[in-house]
Design an enzyme around this catalytic site. Structure first.
Site, PDB file in Angstrom:
ATOM      1  N   SER A 139       0.873  -1.181   0.000  1.00  0.00           N
ATOM      2  CA  SER A 139       0.000   0.000   0.000  1.00  0.00           C
ATOM      3  C   SER A 139       0.903   1.222   0.000  1.00  0.00           C
ATOM      4  O   SER A 139       2.090   1.125   0.328  1.00  0.00           O
ATOM      5  CB  SER A 139      -0.843  -0.017   1.278  1.00  0.00           C
ATOM      6  OG  SER A 139      -1.448   1.236   1.518  1.00  0.00           O
ATOM      7  N   TYR A 152      -2.084  -1.477  10.456  1.00  0.00           N
ATOM      8  CA  TYR A 152      -2.096  -1.535   8.990  1.00  0.00           C
ATOM      9  C   TYR A 152      -0.750  -1.064   8.425  1.00  0.00           C
ATOM     10  O   TYR A 152      -0.154  -1.723   7.568  1.00  0.00           O
ATOM     11  CB  TYR A 152      -3.240  -0.654   8.467  1.00  0.00           C
ATOM     12  CG  TYR A 152      -3.524  -0.782   6.995  1.00  0.00           C
ATOM     13  CD1 TYR A 152      -4.432  -1.728   6.523  1.00  0.00           C
ATOM     14  CD2 TYR A 152      -2.908   0.052   6.064  1.00  0.00           C
ATOM     15  CE1 TYR A 152      -4.715  -1.848   5.176  1.00  0.00           C
ATOM     16  CE2 TYR A 152      -3.180  -0.055   4.711  1.00  0.00           C
ATOM     17  CZ  TYR A 152      -4.091  -0.997   4.259  1.00  0.00           C
ATOM     18  OH  TYR A 152      -4.356  -1.110   2.919  1.00  0.00           O
TER      19      TYR A 152
HETATM   20  P1  NAD Z   1     -11.759  -5.847   0.396  1.00  0.00           P
HETATM   21  O1  NAD Z   1     -12.352  -5.777   1.774  1.00  0.00           O
HETATM   22  O2  NAD Z   1     -12.644  -5.637  -0.780  1.00  0.00           O
HETATM   23  O3  NAD Z   1     -11.025  -7.241   0.185  1.00  0.00           O
HETATM   24  C1  NAD Z   1     -10.307  -7.886   1.192  1.00  0.00           C
HETATM   25  C2  NAD Z   1     -10.339  -9.363   0.906  1.00  0.00           C
HETATM   26  O4  NAD Z   1      -9.655 -10.053   1.976  1.00  0.00           O
HETATM   27  C3  NAD Z   1     -11.774  -9.912   0.869  1.00  0.00           C
HETATM   28  O5  NAD Z   1     -11.881 -10.873  -0.143  1.00  0.00           O
HETATM   29  C4  NAD Z   1     -11.914 -10.531   2.234  1.00  0.00           C
HETATM   30  O6  NAD Z   1     -12.899 -11.541   2.273  1.00  0.00           O
HETATM   31  C5  NAD Z   1     -10.504 -11.079   2.430  1.00  0.00           C
HETATM   32  N1  NAD Z   1     -10.216 -11.455   3.802  1.00  0.00           N
HETATM   33  C6  NAD Z   1     -10.403 -10.717   4.927  1.00  0.00           C
HETATM   34  N2  NAD Z   1     -10.099 -11.444   6.012  1.00  0.00           N
HETATM   35  C7  NAD Z   1      -9.697 -12.665   5.562  1.00  0.00           C
HETATM   36  C8  NAD Z   1      -9.273 -13.859   6.184  1.00  0.00           C
HETATM   37  N3  NAD Z   1      -9.212 -13.972   7.535  1.00  0.00           N
HETATM   38  N4  NAD Z   1      -8.942 -14.932   5.423  1.00  0.00           N
HETATM   39  C9  NAD Z   1      -9.049 -14.855   4.077  1.00  0.00           C
HETATM   40  N5  NAD Z   1      -9.445 -13.741   3.424  1.00  0.00           N
HETATM   41  C10 NAD Z   1      -9.765 -12.668   4.154  1.00  0.00           C
HETATM   42  O7  NAD Z   1     -10.531  -4.849   0.423  1.00  0.00           O
HETATM   43  P2  NAD Z   1      -9.547  -4.341  -0.741  1.00  0.00           P
HETATM   44  O8  NAD Z   1      -9.572  -2.865  -0.671  1.00  0.00           O
HETATM   45  O9  NAD Z   1      -9.807  -5.025  -2.014  1.00  0.00           O
HETATM   46  O10 NAD Z   1      -8.143  -4.804  -0.145  1.00  0.00           O
HETATM   47  C11 NAD Z   1      -7.346  -5.792  -0.743  1.00  0.00           C
HETATM   48  C12 NAD Z   1      -5.879  -5.559  -0.380  1.00  0.00           C
HETATM   49  O11 NAD Z   1      -5.458  -4.335  -0.973  1.00  0.00           O
HETATM   50  C13 NAD Z   1      -5.643  -5.425   1.126  1.00  0.00           C
HETATM   51  O12 NAD Z   1      -4.417  -6.064   1.454  1.00  0.00           O
HETATM   52  C14 NAD Z   1      -5.546  -3.935   1.311  1.00  0.00           C
HETATM   53  O13 NAD Z   1      -4.801  -3.599   2.436  1.00  0.00           O
HETATM   54  C15 NAD Z   1      -4.856  -3.536   0.010  1.00  0.00           C
HETATM   55  N6  NAD Z   1      -5.008  -2.114  -0.313  1.00  0.00           N
HETATM   56  C16 NAD Z   1      -6.247  -1.574  -0.496  1.00  0.00           C
HETATM   57  C17 NAD Z   1      -6.341  -0.212  -0.810  1.00  0.00           C
HETATM   58  C18 NAD Z   1      -7.659   0.453  -1.053  1.00  0.00           C
HETATM   59  O14 NAD Z   1      -7.693   1.689  -1.129  1.00  0.00           O
HETATM   60  N7  NAD Z   1      -8.750  -0.271  -1.205  1.00  0.00           N
HETATM   61  C19 NAD Z   1      -5.181   0.561  -0.900  1.00  0.00           C
HETATM   62  C20 NAD Z   1      -3.954  -0.026  -0.696  1.00  0.00           C
HETATM   63  C21 NAD Z   1      -3.873  -1.374  -0.401  1.00  0.00           C
END
Ligand code: NAD
Length: 257
Positions: A139, A152
């Site tokens: 991130s 985080y």
């Molecule tokens: P999201 O909530 O849509 O997806 C998260 C996924 O992780 C989901 O499929 C959820 O079911 C899964 N998950 C959560 N707990 C779990 C567990 N115990 N076991 C297995 N799976 C589990 O969120 P997102 O925004 O798509 O995030 C995905 C990744 O991208 C994360 O690592 C997040 O930190 C990173 N990220 C997101 C952003 C953003 O702005 N959305 C920015 C930078 C990084």
């Protein structure tokens, strides 16, 4: 770019960025394994539909990645892993002196330790297959910090560090390891932060998005899951074969500030 014949495991991929990455890998021809901790009909249907849409093999494997054995079991059950995308994540926002211990433990387990476990099982498979790609979802918070996101930010900085170690340990193999560092992407994880932030600042939804979330994103636009997916596909391409141990920011200029 063809990833025909490659098997990709994408953790946390029944929504958001993980699903976006799985879709782009499937579009490029890879067989994909979707994952989350739930085991609902709709999770398996998501994989079936994705496989049918792109003409690849796709399946859903439930595994709760907060548990090390389950993270290892996910890769063991699939039995083959050419592309490993460590993406699963959660968020909790609170000052450090009020940060719930169980949230700290869960964030570190799901977002950092699970990647250690999956990578440990996947690397021997990649070495045996003679090709591999590890793509870690870090991130902008893997490179910079924000208040109230101690777990985080710690997990994401840890992810960037571990990516470098994996790259060094695989440097003489045809394997690369890199971290994608997105800025804000409008996914369920980000949506969930909007109501609290509206209340905290007494702002409307649009104002929260513009003045709080995208405050540090100079483009003033969210990155999209398709863009993150496209970046993952690039990292799997031959053009990226000498890109290893680094971070790729997809953050509208955030880390240039
Ligand atoms: P999201 O909530 O849509 O997806 C998260 C996924 O992780 C989901 O499929 C959820 O079911 C899964 N998950 C959560 N707990 C779990 C567990 N115990 N076991 C297995 N799976 C589990 O969120 P997102 O925004 O798509 O995030 C995905 C990744 O991208 C994360 O690592 C997040 O930190 C990173 N990220 C997101 C952003 C953003 O702005 N959305 C920015 C930078 C990084």
């Amino acid at each position: 770019m063809s990833l025909n014949g490659k098997t990709a495991i994408v953790t946390g991929s029944n929504s958001g960025i993980g699903l976006g990455i799985a879709r782009e890998l499937a579009r490029a021809g890879a067989d994909v394994v979707l994952n989350s901790y739930t085991d609902r009909d709709e999770d398996h249907a998501l994989a079936r539909d994705l496989g049918a849409e792109f003409g690849v093999s796709a399946r859903y494997v439930a595994a709760d990645l907060s548990k090390g054995d389950a993270a290892r079991g996910l890769v063991e059950e699939v039995g083959r892993c050419d592309i490993l995308v460590n993406n699963a994540g959660i968020q909790h926002v609170a000052p450090i002196d009020e940060f719930p211990v169980e949230k700290w433990d869960a964030i570190l387990a799901i977002m950092l330790s699970s990647a250690f476990h999956t990578t440990a099982v996947a690397l021997p498979m990649m070495r045996k297959a003679g090709w591999g790609r590890v793509v870690n979802l870090a991130s902008a918070h893997g490179l910079t910090a924000s208040p109230y996101k101690s777990a985080y930010v710690a997990a994401k900085h840890g992810m960037v560090g571990m990516t470098k170690v994996v790259a060094l340990e695989t440097a003489r193999d045809p394997i690369t390891a890199n971290a994608i560092c997105p800025g804000y992407v409008l996914t369920p994880l980000v949506e969930a932060q909007i109501p609290d932030t509206m209340e905290k600042y007494g702002m409307g939804r649009d104002e929260v998005i513009e003045k709080v979330m995208l405050e540090r994103q100079p483009s003033k636009e969210f990155a999209t899951v398709e863009q993150i997916g496209g970046t993952a596909v690039f990292l799997c391409s031959d053009a990226a074969a000498q890109i290893t141990g680094t971070t790729l920011s997809v953050d509208g200029g955030w880390t240039a500030l």
